[in-house]
Design an enzyme around this catalytic site. Structure first.
Site, short mmCIF file in Angstrom:
data_model
loop_
_atom_site.label_atom_id
_atom_site.label_comp_id
_atom_site.label_asym_id
_atom_site.label_seq_id
_atom_site.Cartn_x
_atom_site.Cartn_y
_atom_site.Cartn_z
N LYS A 1 0.82 -1.04 0.14
CA LYS A 1 0.08 -0.08 0.16
C LYS A 1 0.98 1.17 0.00
CE LYS A 1 -3.98 2.24 0.85
NZ LYS A 1 -3.65 2.91 -0.17
N LYS B 1 5.13 2.80 8.16
CA LYS B 1 4.22 3.50 8.48
C LYS B 1 3.03 2.42 8.89
CE LYS B 1 4.74 7.36 5.50
NZ LYS B 1 4.26 8.47 4.65
N LYS C 1 5.03 1.79 -3.24
CA LYS C 1 5.00 3.37 -3.67
C LYS C 1 5.05 3.30 -5.27
CE LYS C 1 5.09 7.42 -1.87
NZ LYS C 1 4.50 7.68 -0.46
N THR D 1 -3.85 13.02 6.74
CA THR D 1 -2.52 13.24 6.89
C THR D 1 -1.92 14.52 7.77
OG1 THR D 1 -1.89 12.38 4.65
CG2 THR D 1 -0.04 13.59 5.83
N ASN E 1 -1.11 19.39 0.14
CA ASN E 1 -2.50 18.92 0.93
C ASN E 1 -2.00 18.97 2.41
OD1 ASN E 1 -3.26 16.22 2.02
ND2 ASN E 1 -4.75 16.96 0.70
N SER F 1 -6.50 5.87 4.71
CA SER F 1 -6.80 4.93 3.36
C SER F 1 -7.07 3.53 3.85
CB SER F 1 -5.47 4.97 2.73
OG SER F 1 -5.21 5.96 1.69
#
Ligand code: GLU
Length: 430
Positions: free
Chosen positions: A86, A110, A122, A206, A237, A364
């Site tokens: 992910k 993470k 990624k 985030t 963002n 997510s």
């Protein structure tokens, strides 16, 4: 950033690629150390020091001028022992294979820190979306999905937004994947618009996660957020929402920046005005004459510094000049490993990226769970769950730092790598 003016484009690329190679090496060093603290063997390190899979693709796109341009893209899957991989997809001119590799390894950390059933992945495309039309971006997004479609999927590898990608891009990618798989597949990608199976709270997640880490770190250091002076590098963002949340909490935002420059005012900036005037790429400093460089911004006085832009911003060159007593990393990899040591030695509390920015992947995960269930949660439910997980993770990392007498970055890797290392062991991979 500032130095690219004095370099030719090619020299700039080589410099960025070399920096990315260093980032991979530092990541390997710290993974090795973390595994040693956990008592894992060299075999486990051999498995986890590189991504399991790394795909490079070439994507032909017909541009608005009628000509075909071929873009290069990547997808890295660090390790899928703990579950599907992910992580986001970035669109940026500096994207390179080594950077994507390191970013996929950080995603494993993470997910491990917030205890999600995922490994790290990624992706990236070498392009400058600021210079592309809407139609060109759609063609590129769809072309990327066609190119990587064999190795991704709702239970294989789940992309998401990252630098310069957004919910519209996620929507195109989801639509393309749904065509390829012949099923509506909202669980293929996260960060989608709400009407396409997105989750409440994903866009701000985030920044929410970073805010929680700032609050916990400030509490630990006895700093009242109401009096705190904060500098935020980056107004994308993460940076823009963060400045709003910090401002709403009563803090004084004394500095912000974008890719072109920075603003600093010891009396506090007019955040609402800046938020209103920023463009969709987070650019706002071009409206002002009295800007300073991003480099200078890091030397300004403040209590809390939040790098929320790109990698390699706090280095051996400027680590000694940082005035803040707390640094919370909202960006991926803003501080080098050597600079981390300098900051720690100077008594600065550094909350590392893999913990501070884990709110995005946590939300997510919520989005993916909701897609799998076909049942959607309220914004309050999402926020409450996010808060509980982030506070718990912060204290887990803090406890690991105290137990092993190490800095927060190594402590975060010790917590973060455990789930994947253990899963790999059970599967007989190491
Ligand atoms: N790109 C974000 C990150 O670096 C989010 C990843 C995700 O939501 O999967 O954490």
């Amino acid at each position: 950033m500032g130095t690219t003016n004095t370099l030719t484009e090619n020299q700039g690329k080589v410099k960025t690629e070399n920096e990315s190679i260093d980032i991979v090496k530092s990541t390997q060093t710290i993974i090795h150390e973390a595994l040693q603290y956990l008592g894992y063997s060299e075999e486990t390190y051999e498995l986890l020091k590189e991504p399991l899979r790394m795909l490079t693709v070439r994507i032909p796109v017909r541009m608005d001028n009628g000509k075909i341009k071929v873009f290069t893209g990547y997808r890295a899957q660090h390790n899928d022992a703990a579950g599907p991989t992910k992580g986001g997809v970035r669109f940026h001119p500096d994207v390179n294979e080594q950077e994507v590799k390191a970013l996929s390894m950080w995603m494993t950390m993470k997910s491990g820190i917030v205890n999600l059933p995922y490994g790290g992945g990624k992706g990236g495309i070498v392009c400058d979306p600021r210079e592309m039309s809407f139609r060109e971006l759609e063609a590129l997004s769809r072309g990327y999905v066609r190119a990587i479609s064999q190795i991704v999927g709702p239970s294989k590898d789940i992309p998401a937004p990252d630098v310069y990608t957004n919910s519209q891009i996620m929507a195109w990618m989801m639509d393309e994947y749904s065509h390829i798989s012949e099923f509506d597949s909202p669980g293929f990608i996260t960060g989608k618009p709400l009407v396409l199976g997105g989750s409440e709270g994903r866009d701000t997640a985030t920044a929410r996660g970073v805010t929680i880490c700032v609050e916990e770190a400030a509490r630990k250091r006895g700093i009242d957020l109401k009096d705190a002076r904060i500098i935020i590098q980056g107004f994308g963002n993460a940076g823009s929402y963060l400045s709003k949340f910090m401002h709403d909490a009563g803090a004084k935002i004394v500095g912000i920046s974008d890719a072109y420059g920075a603003l600093y005012d010891e009396n506090g900036l007019d955040i609402n005005y800046l938020l209103e005037r920023r463009d969709s790429f987070g650019t706002v400093t071009n409206l002002f004459d009295n800007t300073i460089s991003n480099k200078k911004l890091f030397e300004q006085d403040c209590d809390i510094l939040i790098p929320a832009a790109i990698a390699n911003q706090i280095t051996m060159e400027n680590a000694k000049d940082i005035k803040a007593s707390i640094v919370v990393e909202a960006a991926n990899g803003p501080t080098t490993l050597e600079a981390t040591k300098v900051l720690t030695k100077r008594g600065i509390l550094l909350v590392p990226d893999v913990l501070a920015s884990a709110g995005g992947v946590t939300a997510s995960y919520f989005e993916w769970v909701q897609n799998n269930q076909g049942y959607y949660w309220t914004a309050d439910e999402v926020m409450t769950k996010l808060r509980t997980i982030l506070i718990d993770s912060f204290h887990k990392v803090m406890a690991s730092a105290e137990k092993h007498q190490v800095d927060m970055r190594l402590a975060a890797y010790i917590v973060g790598i455990r789930r994947t290392a253990e899963a790999a062991k059970f599967r007989g991979w190491a």
